[in-house]
Design a protein around this motif. Structure first.
Motif, PDB file in Angstrom:
ATOM      1  N   ARG A   1      -7.979   9.970   1.881  1.00  0.00           N
ATOM      2  CA  ARG A   1      -6.637   9.999   1.288  1.00  0.00           C
ATOM      3  C   ARG A   1      -6.585   8.945   0.196  1.00  0.00           C
ATOM      4  NH1 ARG A   1      -3.396  14.154   2.612  1.00  0.00           N
ATOM      5  NH2 ARG A   1      -1.481  12.951   2.835  1.00  0.00           N
ATOM      6  N   ALA A   2      -6.075   9.335  -0.966  1.00  0.00           N
ATOM      7  CA  ALA A   2      -5.993   8.397  -2.089  1.00  0.00           C
ATOM      8  C   ALA A   2      -4.564   7.905  -2.238  1.00  0.00           C
ATOM      9  CB  ALA A   2      -6.443   9.095  -3.366  1.00  0.00           C
ATOM     10  N   GLY A   3      -4.416   6.629  -2.483  1.00  0.00           N
ATOM     11  CA  GLY A   3      -3.088   6.052  -2.672  1.00  0.00           C
ATOM     12  C   GLY A   3      -3.135   4.940  -3.692  1.00  0.00           C
ATOM     13  N   LYS A   4      -2.089   4.117  -3.701  1.00  0.00           N
ATOM     14  CA  LYS A   4      -2.018   3.021  -4.672  1.00  0.00           C
ATOM     15  C   LYS A   4      -1.863   1.698  -3.945  1.00  0.00           C
ATOM     16  CE  LYS A   4       1.122   5.535  -6.715  1.00  0.00           C
ATOM     17  NZ  LYS A   4       2.310   5.905  -7.496  1.00  0.00           N
ATOM     18  N   ALA A   5      -2.336   0.658  -4.574  1.00  0.00           N
ATOM     19  CA  ALA A   5      -2.189  -0.681  -4.013  1.00  0.00           C
ATOM     20  C   ALA A   5      -1.613  -1.592  -5.089  1.00  0.00           C
ATOM     21  CB  ALA A   5      -3.540  -1.208  -3.547  1.00  0.00           C
TER      22      ALA A   5
ATOM     23  N   GLU B   1      -9.538  -1.160  -0.900  1.00  0.00           N
ATOM     24  CA  GLU B   1      -8.587  -1.544  -1.936  1.00  0.00           C
ATOM     25  C   GLU B   1      -9.366  -1.803  -3.223  1.00  0.00           C
ATOM     26  OE1 GLU B   1      -6.481  -5.183  -1.209  1.00  0.00           O
ATOM     27  OE2 GLU B   1      -5.505  -5.080  -3.155  1.00  0.00           O
ATOM     28  N   VAL B   2      -9.037  -1.072  -4.267  1.00  0.00           N
ATOM     29  CA  VAL B   2      -9.701  -1.225  -5.551  1.00  0.00           C
ATOM     30  C   VAL B   2      -8.732  -1.893  -6.513  1.00  0.00           C
ATOM     31  CG1 VAL B   2     -10.781  -0.022  -7.486  1.00  0.00           C
ATOM     32  CG2 VAL B   2     -11.112   0.829  -5.163  1.00  0.00           C
TER      33      VAL B   2
ATOM     34  N   GLU C   1      -6.598  14.518  -4.978  1.00  0.00           N
ATOM     35  CA  GLU C   1      -7.566  13.478  -5.363  1.00  0.00           C
ATOM     36  C   GLU C   1      -8.484  13.160  -4.177  1.00  0.00           C
ATOM     37  OE1 GLU C   1      -5.774   9.905  -6.945  1.00  0.00           O
ATOM     38  OE2 GLU C   1      -7.714   8.930  -7.217  1.00  0.00           O
TER      39      GLU C   1
ATOM     40  N   GLU D   1       0.856  -1.185   0.000  1.00  0.00           N
ATOM     41  CA  GLU D   1       0.000   0.000   0.000  1.00  0.00           C
ATOM     42  C   GLU D   1       0.892   1.235   0.000  1.00  0.00           C
ATOM     43  OE1 GLU D   1      -2.458   0.490   3.453  1.00  0.00           O
ATOM     44  OE2 GLU D   1      -3.235   2.387   2.700  1.00  0.00           O
TER      45      GLU D   1
ATOM     46  N   ALA E   1      -1.652  -3.650 -10.468  1.00  0.00           N
ATOM     47  CA  ALA E   1      -1.691  -2.312  -9.873  1.00  0.00           C
ATOM     48  C   ALA E   1      -3.132  -1.918  -9.597  1.00  0.00           C
ATOM     49  CB  ALA E   1      -1.042  -1.313 -10.826  1.00  0.00           C
ATOM     50  N   GLY E   2      -3.375  -1.340  -8.455  1.00  0.00           N
ATOM     51  CA  GLY E   2      -4.717  -0.877  -8.108  1.00  0.00           C
ATOM     52  C   GLY E   2      -4.641   0.391  -7.287  1.00  0.00           C
ATOM     53  N   LYS E   3      -5.748   0.718  -6.627  1.00  0.00           N
ATOM     54  CA  LYS E   3      -5.799   1.932  -5.828  1.00  0.00           C
ATOM     55  C   LYS E   3      -6.155   1.606  -4.387  1.00  0.00           C
ATOM     56  CE  LYS E   3      -8.401   3.551  -9.132  1.00  0.00           C
ATOM     57  NZ  LYS E   3      -9.467   4.319  -9.811  1.00  0.00           N
ATOM     58  N   ALA E   4      -5.704   2.454  -3.492  1.00  0.00           N
ATOM     59  CA  ALA E   4      -6.036   2.283  -2.076  1.00  0.00           C
ATOM     60  C   ALA E   4      -6.561   3.614  -1.554  1.00  0.00           C
ATOM     61  CB  ALA E   4      -4.798   1.863  -1.297  1.00  0.00           C
ATOM     62  N   PHE E   5      -7.692   3.572  -0.885  1.00  0.00           N
ATOM     63  CA  PHE E   5      -8.257   4.788  -0.299  1.00  0.00           C
ATOM     64  C   PHE E   5      -8.417   4.569   1.196  1.00  0.00           C
ATOM     65  CE2 PHE E   5      -9.788   4.539  -4.635  1.00  0.00           C
ATOM     66  CZ  PHE E   5      -9.527   5.804  -5.120  1.00  0.00           C
ATOM     67  N   ARG E   6      -8.062   5.590   1.957  1.00  0.00           N
ATOM     68  CA  ARG E   6      -8.294   5.547   3.399  1.00  0.00           C
ATOM     69  C   ARG E   6      -9.183   6.706   3.782  1.00  0.00           C
ATOM     70  NH1 ARG E   6      -5.602   2.325   6.818  1.00  0.00           N
ATOM     71  NH2 ARG E   6      -3.961   1.050   5.894  1.00  0.00           N
ATOM     72  N   PHE E   7     -10.135   6.456   4.669  1.00  0.00           N
ATOM     73  CA  PHE E   7     -10.956   7.552   5.192  1.00  0.00           C
ATOM     74  C   PHE E   7     -11.525   7.159   6.539  1.00  0.00           C
ATOM     75  CE2 PHE E   7     -13.417   5.156   2.018  1.00  0.00           C
ATOM     76  CZ  PHE E   7     -14.502   4.720   2.752  1.00  0.00           C
TER      77      PHE E   7
END
Lengths: 84, 84
Positions: free
Chosen positions: A39-43, B8-9, A19, A8, B40-46
């Motif tokens: 908060r947007a990030g990458k996985a 996790e997207v 974003e 992550e 590869a994907g995206k990760a968002f936290r909130f």
């Protein structure tokens, strides 16, 4: 052994996250309330061959720091999720 | 209660992932061997306010499906990591 790894990558605290801010502003219009600190990030997911879990984590962390993230503004967390 | 959520997207299996493929091709030149299946994907936290963990997961899953991912090609996994 082959280990399944999740990396992550997130922006460090204090680094602007346009974003995430845009998502947060869009939420009330879609009926979602009570959501903050978006908060947007990458996985990244991959399989890595290693003798044991420690070695898998070490190699994956090196890979995350050198190739998957920019350590100046981003932080990466490695998690080994499965072994076979 | 306020719950910390990680979404996790990731691309659904079978959907082409050029970013992951490019990373995988770059690895041997950087000295990383034994790595495969890079996705590869995206990760968002909130943070989300909810009465209990079930409600937090339900709201976060709705948000993930409507705003954070394209359910046609992407799959999202919600994980509640912390409550305060």
């Amino acid at each position: 052994m082959i280990y399944s790894v999740l990396v992550e990558v997130s922006l460090r605290p204090g680094i602007a996250d346009p974003e995430g801010a845009t998502i947060e502003r869009a939420l009330p219009a879609l009926g979602f309330t009570g959501v903050s600190d978006v908060r947007a990030g990458k996985a990244f997911r991959f399989s890595i061959e290693a003798a044991n879990e420690d070695e898998a984590v070490r190699h994956a962390q090196g890979l995350a720091d050198r190739l998957l993230s920019n350590p100046v503004i981003e932080h990466s967390v490695v998690r080994v999720e499965d072994a076979r």
